[in-house]
Design a protein around this motif. Structure first.
Motif, PDB file in Angstrom:
ATOM      1  N   ALA A  11       0.818  -1.199   0.237  1.00 56.67           N
ATOM      2  CA  ALA A  11      -0.055  -0.118   0.009  1.00 56.67           C
ATOM      3  C   ALA A  11       0.809   1.152   0.036  1.00 56.67           C
ATOM      4  O   ALA A  11       0.646   2.229  -0.730  1.00 56.67           O
ATOM      5  N   VAL A  12       1.896   1.357   0.849  1.00 59.54           N
ATOM      6  CA  VAL A  12       2.788   2.466   0.828  1.00 59.54           C
ATOM      7  C   VAL A  12       3.547   2.604  -0.413  1.00 59.54           C
ATOM      8  O   VAL A  12       3.659   3.779  -0.794  1.00 59.54           O
ATOM      9  N   CYS A  13       4.110   1.608  -0.967  1.00 57.74           N
ATOM     10  CA  CYS A  13       4.704   1.764  -2.386  1.00 57.74           C
ATOM     11  C   CYS A  13       4.009   1.925  -3.337  1.00 57.74           C
ATOM     12  O   CYS A  13       4.246   2.930  -4.229  1.00 57.74           O
ATOM     13  N   GLY A  14       2.612   1.817  -3.267  1.00 62.28           N
ATOM     14  CA  GLY A  14       1.609   2.196  -4.407  1.00 62.28           C
ATOM     15  C   GLY A  14       1.213   3.454  -4.395  1.00 62.28           C
ATOM     16  O   GLY A  14       1.226   4.209  -5.080  1.00 62.28           O
ATOM     17  N   TRP A  15       1.136   3.971  -3.055  1.00 64.76           N
ATOM     18  CA  TRP A  15       0.914   5.458  -2.807  1.00 64.76           C
ATOM     19  C   TRP A  15       2.140   6.127  -3.412  1.00 64.76           C
ATOM     20  O   TRP A  15       1.962   7.269  -3.711  1.00 64.76           O
ATOM     21  N   LEU A  16       3.316   5.677  -3.062  1.00 59.90           N
ATOM     22  CA  LEU A  16       4.672   6.459  -3.617  1.00 59.90           C
ATOM     23  C   LEU A  16       4.717   6.632  -4.884  1.00 59.90           C
ATOM     24  O   LEU A  16       5.269   7.539  -5.432  1.00 59.90           O
ATOM     25  N   ARG A  17       4.186   5.601  -5.524  1.00 58.83           N
ATOM     26  CA  ARG A  17       4.399   5.557  -6.891  1.00 58.83           C
ATOM     27  C   ARG A  17       3.248   6.440  -7.507  1.00 58.83           C
ATOM     28  O   ARG A  17       3.623   6.983  -8.719  1.00 58.83           O
ATOM     29  N   GLY A  18       2.318   6.887  -6.780  1.00 57.25           N
ATOM     30  CA  GLY A  18       1.424   7.723  -7.323  1.00 57.25           C
ATOM     31  C   GLY A  18       1.671   9.220  -7.317  1.00 57.25           C
ATOM     32  O   GLY A  18       0.925  10.139  -7.863  1.00 57.25           O
ATOM     33  N   ILE A  19       2.945   9.450  -6.751  1.00 56.70           N
ATOM     34  CA  ILE A  19       3.273  10.871  -6.451  1.00 56.70           C
ATOM     35  C   ILE A  19       3.903  11.515  -7.777  1.00 56.70           C
ATOM     36  O   ILE A  19       4.651  10.766  -8.474  1.00 56.70           O
ATOM     37  N   ASP A  20       3.441  12.524  -8.109  1.00 65.01           N
ATOM     38  CA  ASP A  20       3.749  13.113  -9.372  1.00 65.01           C
ATOM     39  C   ASP A  20       5.080  13.968  -8.954  1.00 65.01           C
ATOM     40  O   ASP A  20       5.117  15.104  -8.469  1.00 65.01           O
ATOM     41  N   ALA A  21       6.178  13.531  -9.723  1.00 64.29           N
ATOM     42  CA  ALA A  21       7.546  13.987  -9.374  1.00 64.29           C
ATOM     43  C   ALA A  21       7.836  15.321  -9.825  1.00 64.29           C
ATOM     44  O   ALA A  21       8.215  16.221  -9.084  1.00 64.29           O
ATOM     45  N   ALA A  22       7.330  15.666 -11.121  1.00 65.38           N
ATOM     46  CA  ALA A  22       7.470  16.984 -11.698  1.00 65.38           C
ATOM     47  C   ALA A  22       6.744  17.947 -10.651  1.00 65.38           C
ATOM     48  O   ALA A  22       7.292  19.183 -10.337  1.00 65.38           O
ATOM     49  N   LEU A  23       5.410  17.503 -10.443  1.00 66.47           N
ATOM     50  CA  LEU A  23       4.662  18.443  -9.530  1.00 66.47           C
ATOM     51  C   LEU A  23       5.514  18.504  -8.285  1.00 66.47           C
ATOM     52  O   LEU A  23       5.386  19.931  -7.586  1.00 66.47           O
ATOM     53  N   LEU A  24       5.878  17.821  -7.511  1.00 64.70           N
ATOM     54  CA  LEU A  24       6.515  17.699  -6.355  1.00 64.70           C
ATOM     55  C   LEU A  24       7.708  19.036  -6.453  1.00 64.70           C
ATOM     56  O   LEU A  24       7.950  19.564  -5.477  1.00 64.70           O
ATOM     57  N   ARG A  25       8.555  18.630  -7.449  1.00 67.15           N
ATOM     58  CA  ARG A  25       9.744  19.515  -7.725  1.00 67.15           C
ATOM     59  C   ARG A  25       9.150  20.855  -7.900  1.00 67.15           C
ATOM     60  O   ARG A  25       9.756  21.992  -7.524  1.00 67.15           O
ATOM     61  N   THR A  26       8.371  21.253  -8.827  1.00 68.02           N
ATOM     62  CA  THR A  26       7.609  22.637  -8.773  1.00 68.02           C
ATOM     63  C   THR A  26       7.105  23.042  -7.594  1.00 68.02           C
ATOM     64  O   THR A  26       7.349  24.227  -7.271  1.00 68.02           O
ATOM     65  N   VAL A  27       6.597  22.452  -6.732  1.00 66.54           N
ATOM     66  CA  VAL A  27       6.134  22.998  -5.468  1.00 66.54           C
ATOM     67  C   VAL A  27       7.085  23.188  -4.373  1.00 66.54           C
ATOM     68  O   VAL A  27       7.064  24.227  -3.862  1.00 66.54           O
ATOM     69  N   ALA A  28       8.172  22.380  -4.460  1.00 66.20           N
ATOM     70  CA  ALA A  28       9.231  22.646  -3.617  1.00 66.20           C
ATOM     71  C   ALA A  28      10.233  23.892  -4.286  1.00 66.20           C
ATOM     72  O   ALA A  28      10.616  24.750  -3.419  1.00 66.20           O
ATOM     73  N   ALA A  29      10.185  24.041  -5.602  1.00 69.11           N
ATOM     74  CA  ALA A  29      10.827  25.402  -6.069  1.00 69.11           C
ATOM     75  C   ALA A  29      10.100  26.530  -5.688  1.00 69.11           C
ATOM     76  O   ALA A  29      10.764  27.514  -5.318  1.00 69.11           O
ATOM     77  N   ALA A  30       8.738  26.448  -5.671  1.00 68.75           N
ATOM     78  CA  ALA A  30       7.892  27.569  -5.237  1.00 68.75           C
ATOM     79  C   ALA A  30       8.150  27.839  -3.857  1.00 68.75           C
ATOM     80  O   ALA A  30       8.158  29.119  -3.438  1.00 68.75           O
ATOM     81  N   ALA A  31       8.179  27.006  -3.033  1.00 72.37           N
ATOM     82  CA  ALA A  31       8.303  27.029  -1.567  1.00 72.37           C
ATOM     83  C   ALA A  31       9.931  27.658  -1.494  1.00 72.37           C
ATOM     84  O   ALA A  31       9.709  28.860  -0.658  1.00 72.37           O
ATOM     85  N   ALA A  32      10.858  27.406  -2.051  1.00 67.74           N
ATOM     86  CA  ALA A  32      12.116  27.968  -1.779  1.00 67.74           C
ATOM     87  C   ALA A  32      12.107  29.548  -2.397  1.00 67.74           C
ATOM     88  O   ALA A  32      12.869  30.105  -1.567  1.00 67.74           O
ATOM     89  N   LEU A  33      11.292  29.755  -3.394  1.00 65.43           N
ATOM     90  CA  LEU A  33      11.514  31.077  -3.927  1.00 65.43           C
ATOM     91  C   LEU A  33      10.786  31.882  -3.040  1.00 65.43           C
ATOM     92  O   LEU A  33      11.107  33.034  -2.499  1.00 65.43           O
ATOM     93  N   CYS A  34       9.595  31.603  -2.447  1.00 63.46           N
ATOM     94  CA  CYS A  34       8.789  32.306  -1.501  1.00 63.46           C
ATOM     95  C   CYS A  34       9.477  32.622  -0.170  1.00 63.46           C
ATOM     96  O   CYS A  34       9.554  33.712   0.319  1.00 63.46           O
TER      97      CYS A  34
END
Length: 68
Positions: A11-34
């Protein structure tokens, strides 16, 4: 017990595979910029600010300034 652990791991591995890596990188970059925009003044200037180390090392002055 092993079946429960295997089911939980799947279940955990399936949840982790479902994370959109590109979206996660975008959100992290936006947080760093802010963060840089919000604290850039304090990082790049010598003017007093709310992050001053004087607030940490001078307790009497801090109590006076904060009205305590």
């Amino acid at each position: 017990m092993m079946q429960l652990l295997q089911k939980s791991e799947d279940a955990v591995c399936g949840w982790l595979r479902g994370i959109d890596a590109a979206l996660l990188r975008t959100v992290a970059a936006a947080a760093a910029l802010c963060m840089l925009l919000a604290h850039g003044f304090a990082f790049t200037n010598l003017f007093p600010n709310h992050d001053s180390t004087v607030l940490v090392f001078d307790a009497q002055w801090t109590m006076y300034v904060l009205g305590r």
